[in-house]
Design a protein around this motif. Sequence first.
Motif: not given
Length: 89
Positions: A20-39
């Motif tokens: 949660r701290d990691t995500i909340n501190k980021l001002s945007g991030f990337c995910i691979s299309v594989m991660t997107y498809m997993e979701w």
Amino acid sequence: MMLVDTDVLIGYLKGNPVARDTINKLSGFCISVMTYMEWVQRMRNKQEQGELRCALKNWQVKVLYVSEDISLRLCFSRGALFKPRCTAC
């Protein structure tokens, strides 16, 4: 921008404080299309898919297609070193 793996997003949703701290501190991030498809595959209906799209938009996520660059980023983000076995490489 940081490349975030599925495990970090799962940790976030499960309430893991480090994730949660990691995500909340980021001002945007990337995910691979594989991660997107997993979701997307985890979604039970169109409403959940819409909620996922909204969350990704709010987090300012950029979906990256798989390439050599993305593969290398993922290797380095997990602490692995990319060492080709072929001496000719």
